[in-house]
Design an enzyme around this catalytic site. Sequence first.
Site, PDB file in Angstrom:
ATOM      1  CG  HIS A  78      -2.024  -1.012   1.126  1.00 25.17           C
ATOM      2  ND1 HIS A  78      -3.322  -0.678   0.852  1.00 25.17           N
ATOM      3  CD2 HIS A  78      -1.982  -2.356   1.241  1.00 25.17           C
ATOM      4  CE1 HIS A  78      -4.046  -1.790   0.805  1.00 25.17           C
ATOM      5  NE2 HIS A  78      -3.255  -2.818   1.047  1.00 25.17           N
ATOM      6  CG  ASP A 109      -5.218   2.370   1.159  1.00 23.77           C
ATOM      7  OD1 ASP A 109      -4.205   2.012   0.544  1.00 23.77           O
ATOM      8  OD2 ASP A 109      -6.091   1.586   1.573  1.00 23.77           O
TER       9      ASP A 109
HETATM   10 BR1  BUP Z   1      10.263  -8.051  -0.644  1.00 19.37          BR
HETATM   11  C1  BUP Z   1      10.616  -6.552  -1.670  1.00 19.37           C
HETATM   12  N1  BUP Z   1      12.201  -5.015  -2.535  1.00 19.37           N
HETATM   13  O1  BUP Z   1      12.926  -6.730  -1.279  1.00 19.37           O
HETATM   14  P1  BUP Z   1       3.555  -6.098  -3.774  1.00 19.37           P
HETATM   15  C2  BUP Z   1       9.621  -5.823  -2.269  1.00 19.37           C
HETATM   16  N2  BUP Z   1       9.915  -4.699  -2.980  1.00 19.37           N
HETATM   17  O2  BUP Z   1      11.518  -3.310  -3.816  1.00 19.37           O
HETATM   18  P2  BUP Z   1       3.287  -7.224  -1.040  1.00 19.37           P
HETATM   19  C3  BUP Z   1      11.212  -4.304  -3.147  1.00 19.37           C
HETATM   20  O3  BUP Z   1       7.763  -3.825  -2.572  1.00 19.37           O
HETATM   21  P3  BUP Z   1       0.591  -6.814  -0.683  1.00 19.37           P
HETATM   22  C4  BUP Z   1      11.974  -6.126  -1.802  1.00 19.37           C
HETATM   23  O4  BUP Z   1       8.963  -3.973  -5.885  1.00 19.37           O
HETATM   24  C5  BUP Z   1       6.829  -3.832  -4.715  1.00 19.37           C
HETATM   25  O5  BUP Z   1       6.835  -2.509  -5.179  1.00 19.37           O
HETATM   26  C6  BUP Z   1       8.238  -4.413  -4.776  1.00 19.37           C
HETATM   27  O6  BUP Z   1       4.419  -4.902  -3.197  1.00 19.37           O
HETATM   28  C7  BUP Z   1       8.827  -3.864  -3.524  1.00 19.37           C
HETATM   29  O7  BUP Z   1       3.522  -7.200  -2.658  1.00 19.37           O
HETATM   30  C8  BUP Z   1       6.524  -3.808  -3.233  1.00 19.37           C
HETATM   31  O8  BUP Z   1       4.230  -6.715  -4.924  1.00 19.37           O
HETATM   32  C9  BUP Z   1       5.718  -5.011  -2.781  1.00 19.37           C
HETATM   33  O9  BUP Z   1       2.217  -5.539  -4.049  1.00 19.37           O
HETATM   34  O10 BUP Z   1       2.071  -6.386  -0.762  1.00 19.37           O
HETATM   35  O11 BUP Z   1       4.342  -6.544  -0.318  1.00 19.37           O
HETATM   36  O12 BUP Z   1       3.008  -8.636  -0.693  1.00 19.37           O
HETATM   37  O13 BUP Z   1       0.522  -7.990   0.249  1.00 19.37           O
HETATM   38  O14 BUP Z   1      -0.109  -5.623  -0.127  1.00 19.37           O
HETATM   39  O15 BUP Z   1       0.219  -7.152  -2.070  1.00 19.37           O
END
Ligand code: BUP
Length: 458
Positions: A18, A115
């Site tokens: 988020h 949000d």
């Molecule tokens: Br782990 C990791 N580096 O090491 P998602 C994640 N990210 O840049 P999530 C990094 O965090 P939800 C790391 O690029 C993305 O922008 C990644 O968001 C970045 O999954 C973000 O992909 C992660 O939506 O969130 O964290 O599981 O459960 O809310 O979907």
Amino acid sequence: HGDSQPHVAICPSSGMGHLMPFLRLASMVASCDYKVTFIAMRPTVSAAESNQISGFFSTHPHIDSLDFHVLPSDTSTATTDDPFYLHFQAISRSAHLLGHQLTTLSPPLSAVFSDLLVANGIGKILSDLWIPNYIVITTSARFYSLMAYLPHLITSETITNFSSDDDGEVEIPGIAPVPRHCIPPPFFNPNHLFTQVVASNCRSLPEAKGIILNTFDFFEPEAIGAHQNGLVLSDLPPVFPIGPLRPFELNKVQHLPWLDDQPAQSVVYVCFGSRTAMTRDQIKELGHGLESSGYRFLWVIKTSKVDREDNEELRGLLGDGFFERTCNVGVVVKEWVNQEEILAHPATGGFINHCGWNSVMEAARHGMPVLAWPQHGDQKVNALVVEKAGLGLLESQWGWAGERLVKGQEIAEKIKELMTNNELKNSARKIKEEARKAWEKDGSSTRTLMRITDMIKK
Ligand code: BUP
């Protein structure tokens, strides 16, 4: 400048999934020459989030930051001990205080980008003051449709009438039916904290001025079209698809010497997001799968739910000799990495991912073929979108996290398919091209963002 410069407040909720899109949005709006105030939720769920916020402000000193202290969650009636769900509830419960804080900002706000989880609490306060609130959706347009329709599914008891072994589908007007097994299990229980938080905030959607989506026309034509034509529900606000949101600049450049030394498109990048999903046994099987696939890999691994307690020994987890046997072909990292940079790297050839929506949009931006392995929440619906758009492969038999132990051999087969499927590579490349076009001068996302900024100026 001065008072004539529109002032926008950006209000994320917690969890990296988020936070990230809101930081991107803050940076994009500030570059349109708007005054931006970013509301930082305190405390954050993970240390990675507070690091990300401080990193962001070191490169964006022109953006104001305001801390908002979230009330503690109410655990007395909670039906879950999941730290993220509890935090969602806490934020939702505190949102009215946030609403009041927003009205004291100076100069007065021209608009708020918030949000969905705070919609209920701030919606009425802002609409009484005629401050337009745009709700930012951090998931796919398809999952947004399901959420928007959830209050109706609960009231009509459509969703509670499903039994857990039912393999039917949930009908949502305007979009393809959603298979039962792709709906987050909590949604079948109207008393579940997650269901209550989502449903109550979705009841406030009609108060918003608009819905900002991190997706783009080419990627989700059906769900975007359904909303544009008012097919899902007639009282929902207009949608503004402005994805893929663009990453912001960071001071720290990440060094990836190992990746730099690998041949083009040879490495499988594995990351299941910032929260862990998998059981220890499943992580071990994934290790076997990577090893026996014979491909090179860069594996970002989180071993406990929230990074603050992330101190487990990887060696014990992956079994004797794993690191010795794979030291020439693979790297395992526990630290936070810059995912966009890895996806952009020429050595990366495939992405095994849980389909958190930010990761999906990042894969789309870089044309990176995905092996979709959804674990929780919105991820199965997102994975359907990935498969349909031609960005990835999905094995629907793998189930939710912990539902079934997927064996290493099966994983290895899928990895081979991911890395050798030329049709998939071509369609992923086409998606990258379309994502780039969406942000050209006349592209769909550029024009949509301009429509929003024009509305705010008026
Ligand atoms: Br782990 C990791 N580096 O090491 P998602 C994640 N990210 O840049 P999530 C990094 O965090 P939800 C790391 O690029 C993305 O922008 C990644 O968001 C970045 O999954 C973000 O992909 C992660 O939506 O969130 O964290 O599981 O459960 O809310 O979907």
